[in-house]
Enzyme design. Structure first.
Site, PDB file in Angstrom:
ATOM      1  N   ASP A 272       0.855  -1.180   0.000  1.00  0.00           N
ATOM      2  CA  ASP A 272       0.000   0.000   0.000  1.00  0.00           C
ATOM      3  C   ASP A 272       0.899   1.241   0.000  1.00  0.00           C
ATOM      4  O   ASP A 272       2.128   1.150   0.132  1.00  0.00           O
ATOM      5  CB  ASP A 272      -0.987  -0.022   1.180  1.00  0.00           C
ATOM      6  CG  ASP A 272      -2.231   0.809   0.847  1.00  0.00           C
ATOM      7  OD1 ASP A 272      -2.180   1.623  -0.096  1.00  0.00           O
ATOM      8  OD2 ASP A 272      -3.260   0.668   1.544  1.00  0.00           O
TER       9      ASP A 272
HETATM   10  C1  BGC Z   1      -5.155   3.070   0.019  1.00  0.00           C
HETATM   11  C2  BGC Z   1      -5.308   1.970  -1.003  1.00  0.00           C
HETATM   12  C3  BGC Z   1      -5.116   2.522  -2.406  1.00  0.00           C
HETATM   13  C4  BGC Z   1      -3.807   3.254  -2.497  1.00  0.00           C
HETATM   14  C5  BGC Z   1      -3.509   3.819  -3.869  1.00  0.00           C
HETATM   15  C6  BGC Z   1      -3.935   3.926  -0.218  1.00  0.00           C
HETATM   16  O1  BGC Z   1      -3.924   5.063   0.592  1.00  0.00           O
HETATM   17  O2  BGC Z   1      -5.127   2.493   1.303  1.00  0.00           O
HETATM   18  O3  BGC Z   1      -6.569   1.356  -0.867  1.00  0.00           O
HETATM   19  O4  BGC Z   1      -5.202   1.472  -3.327  1.00  0.00           O
HETATM   20  O5  BGC Z   1      -3.812   4.318  -1.558  1.00  0.00           O
HETATM   21  O6  BGC Z   1      -4.334   4.875  -4.193  1.00  0.00           O
END
Ligand code: BGC
Length: 721
Positions: A272
């Site tokens: 993440d």
């Molecule tokens: C979120 C994810 C997301 C990623 C990319 C993160 O802050 O937890 O769910 O896929 O950002 O945008």
């Protein structure tokens, strides 16, 4: 030229395929410098300019230097082509990029938020909207979505409950399969997330610690991920959080032992956002090199945004914390994903000219209506079959197109979203509509609020129908949007009180990414609809329900609490030794509130009524349970039938209800139909003391019903041999 040979070899897998060309990726890996390898493991975000997503100057430089293997937040064929051209034509090896985006509930045409879609209890719909989103996204050059979000959530304080399928592992399991099929069947790689148990963040606070039993992990949180992997998901994202002290980004037991060894996953694990660098803040790594080594050794292949792999892995190699072979394994997986995406065969396959397809607006409208959950409906208030002469449309969400899209609206555009006001003008062209926003969703100056309340009261007094549109802004749910108070934000409760005080019957349309706590309003409103965030076609979908063009059919995928004090809450709970008894003080209860929720899991009214008769079962494993469902009202409608299981005596105490099957039947007035569910012997299995699935032969209760409300369940005792 050597590079062409390798790319040519990898080009064999042109479609979206599960077979990784292992030998060919190994050859290419052998050609790469360490810097090039680390480049393949780096994922960066593009910039968002006023006119759309662009590759920022500094990212182009990194692309050219071969320091980026994939980009996210970039879409549009021209922009994708430009970035891909740099990778393919200006880097030494010419390895194509892949392009990712969060497509949670639609790309440009936005469907209802996942929690609302879950309320439709229809895997065919879940798959269809995923397919439609994938088609739109691929037409804009996207290769991979960070979806489906599969975090079972039982805490509506947690804003991310909006992004997933709700509280139940059986529903989440079906949702996972449908979404992966929908996305990948159309050629868009899926990334189930956030693995695992993110939904159990302490006290509903986003990013907080998670501490749950291994049993809860295995029974509640892992099943949807298993289903997604079984459906062939090509990637996976670990959660930001820890699990009993081990951050998921560094969790080898889950990311390698469970995921790869036990489940056979051979796709790519994408961290993440910045999560690898954050391992130092978790307090499990002293510096970037340690963080990078922990993540890589746990099984994380791609570093999203943190640059910890780029900066930390060379140091970790020097210190002997990782081996080159471990880096090579991750690189080979990334290359295999690119091959599966067909990018070696044609790096521009999703970046060439494309015939614009009509946006799936009709599907968005139907899906919007299917998520609208009719919570209360006194005296047949809904539908409004006779067009009103004068309508008061009150509240800050009556004409808020941007909020209709909800969190994670992809490339969805507020100017393409239809709120309720224009939709009602369309369906009731002769009605006089007094639209009074009255108060902002949150905040507002006292003097203006007073004037707004007065205008709302005046409009309600004059009207023959009052629709009150209240709730949250889209930004109040989703990531980093935990709320300690689940009441209406701002002055909306005051607005509701003022409008209800006119004595006019009020239809409350509630927009939110979670259940809200408004006990008195459910009693005082003539009807209440949980609209969630319905997407681009919010207004037309809601109008369809209000006018009766579409019968309400949604059911709650989450238990709706009466008060924050009941949270976390879910229908599936073990009985304990002193189950709630209002007449016995020393039982499991609150002294100031019943244990029962405001609305049970599965609750949702129709504009007709259904009966269930003659429940019966046959067999001893497999067992078939049958019942006859009839439409006893005067309108057509769709009933959702749930089959819950309970093992009354087991070595490990079982929840009093566990969902095993659900289905829907659409019936004309007076029509009846038999519904049958067959449970295999395995469906009676539970995890034993060693967490292995085992069937304990003997008596089981099958509970059939239209919701998890125990008072309305029909029970059949069966014996499993
Ligand atoms: C979120 C994810 C997301 C990623 C990319 C993160 O802050 O937890 O769910 O896929 O950002 O945008």
């Amino acid at each position: 030229m050597r590079r062409r040979t390798f790319l040519g070899l990898l080009a064999a897998g042109a479609g979206l395929t599960r077979i990784a060309p292992a030998a060919d990726t190994a050859l290419l890996v052998a050609e790469m410098t360490l810097e090039e390898k680390l480049g393949q493991l780096a994922m960066l975000s593009a910039d968002y300019a006023v006119t759309g997503p662009t590759v920022a100057g500094d990212v182009s430089g990194e692309l050219r230097a071969g320091r980026v293997g994939s980009l996210f937040n970039l879409w549009g064929r021209e922009a994708i082509r430009a970035a891909q051209r740099i990778a393919v034509e200006e880097t030494r090896l010419g390895i194509p990029l892949f392009f990712a985006l969060d497509i949670l509930h639609g790309f440009r045409t936005i469907f209802p938020i996942p929690l609302a879609e879950a309320a439709a209890f229809d895997p065919a719909l879940w798959e269809e909207t995923a397919r439609a989103a994938a088609v739109e996204a691929i037409a804009a050059g996207v290769d991979l979505t960070f979806a489906p979000m599969l975090d079972v959530a039982r805490d509506p304080r947690w804003g991310r409950i909006a992004e997933g399928p709700g509280e139940d592992p059986c529903v989440a399991d079906r949702f996972a399969t449908a979404k992966v099929r929908g996305y990948q069947g159309s050629g868009l790689a899926a990334t189930p997330k956030h693995f695992a148990a993110y939904g159990a963040s302490a006290a509903g606070r986003d990013y907080a610690a998670v501490d749950i039993s291994e049993r809860a992990l295995a029974e509640i949180y892992l099943p949807p991920f298993r289903a997604a992997i079984d459906a062939g998901a090509l990637a996976l994202m670990p959660a930001f959080t820890d699990l009993a002290g081990v951050p998921l980004t560094a969790n080898r037991a889950l990311l390698t032992d469970t995921l790869r060894t036990d489940w056979g996953f051979d796709g790519v694990v994408i961290s993440d956002y910045n999560a690898i660098a954050e391992l130092t803040r978790h307090g499990v790594a002293a510096d970037t090199a340690e963080a990078a080594a922990l993540a890589l050794r746990a099984g994380v292949d791609i570093d999203m945004m943190s640059r910890a792999y780029r900066d930390g892995l060379p140091v970790a190699l020097d210190r002997g914390l990782v081996t080159l072979a471990e880096i090579d394994t991750a690189v080979a997986r990334v290359l295999a994903l690119k091959a599966r995406l067909g990018l070696f065969a044609d790096p521009f396959r999703r970046a060439g000219p494309v015939e614009p397809a009509p946006p799936p607006r009709a599907l968005a409208r139907a899906a919007a209506a299917r998520g609208l959950t009719l919570l209360t409906n006194r005296g047949d208030t809904l539908p409004i079959e006779t067009p009103p002469a004068r309508l008061a449309l009150i509240g800050p969400l009556a004409d808020a197109p941007a909020d209709m899209l909800g969190p994670w609206a992809g490339a969805g555009r507020p100017d393409e979203a239809v709120a309720l006001l224009p939709a009602l003008r369309d369906v009731w062209p002769d009605a006089r509509i007094d639209h009074v926003p009255a108060v902002p969703i949150a905040g507002g100056e006292p003097a203006r609020i007073e004037a707004g309340l007065a205008a709302a009261v005046a409009a309600a007094t004059r009207a023959d129908h009052v629709l009150l549109c209240l709730g949250e802004a889209a930004s109040m749910s989703g990531e980093a949007a935990s709320r300690a108070h689940l009441s209406l934000p701002g002055q909306q409760q005051a607005l509701a009180d003022a409008v209800l005080a006119t004595g006019k019957p009020v239809v409350l349309l509630l927009f939110s990414g979670r259940p809200l706590i408004l006990p008195d309003l459910f009693d005082r409103a003539a009807a209440t609809v949980a609209c969630w965030f319905p997407g681009s076609e919010a207004g037309p979908g809601i109008a369809d329900l209000l006018t009766g063009r579409v019968a309400p059919s949604a059911r709650l995928p989450v238990t709706w609490p009466r008060a924050e004090g009941q949270i976390p809450i879910a229908y599936a709970a073990r009985p304990g030794g002193r189950p709630e008894n209002r007449n016995d003080h020393y039982t499991s209860k609150y002294i100031d509130l019943p244990n029962s929720p405001q609305f049970a899991f599965g609750h949702g009214l129709s504009t007709t009524s259904f009966t269930m008769t003659d429940p019966a079962a046959e067999g001893t494993g497999p067992i078939t349970a049958r019942t006859t469902v009839a439409n006893a009202g005067r309108r057509a409608g769709t009933a959702t039938v749930f089959l819950f299981l309970h093992d009354p005596v087991s070595i490990i105490s079982r929840p009093t209800l566990e969902l095993r099957r659900f289905t829907q039947v659409t019936l004309a007035p007076g029509e009846r139909r038999e519904v049958a569910f067959t449970l295999a012997r395995d469906d009676f299995a539970a995890l034993d003391a060693a967490l292995r699935p085992a069937v304990e032969p003997g008596a089981f209760d099958l509970h059939l019903g239209f919701s998890a409300d125990p008072a309305a369940l029909r029970t059949i005792r069966v014996t499993v041999a």
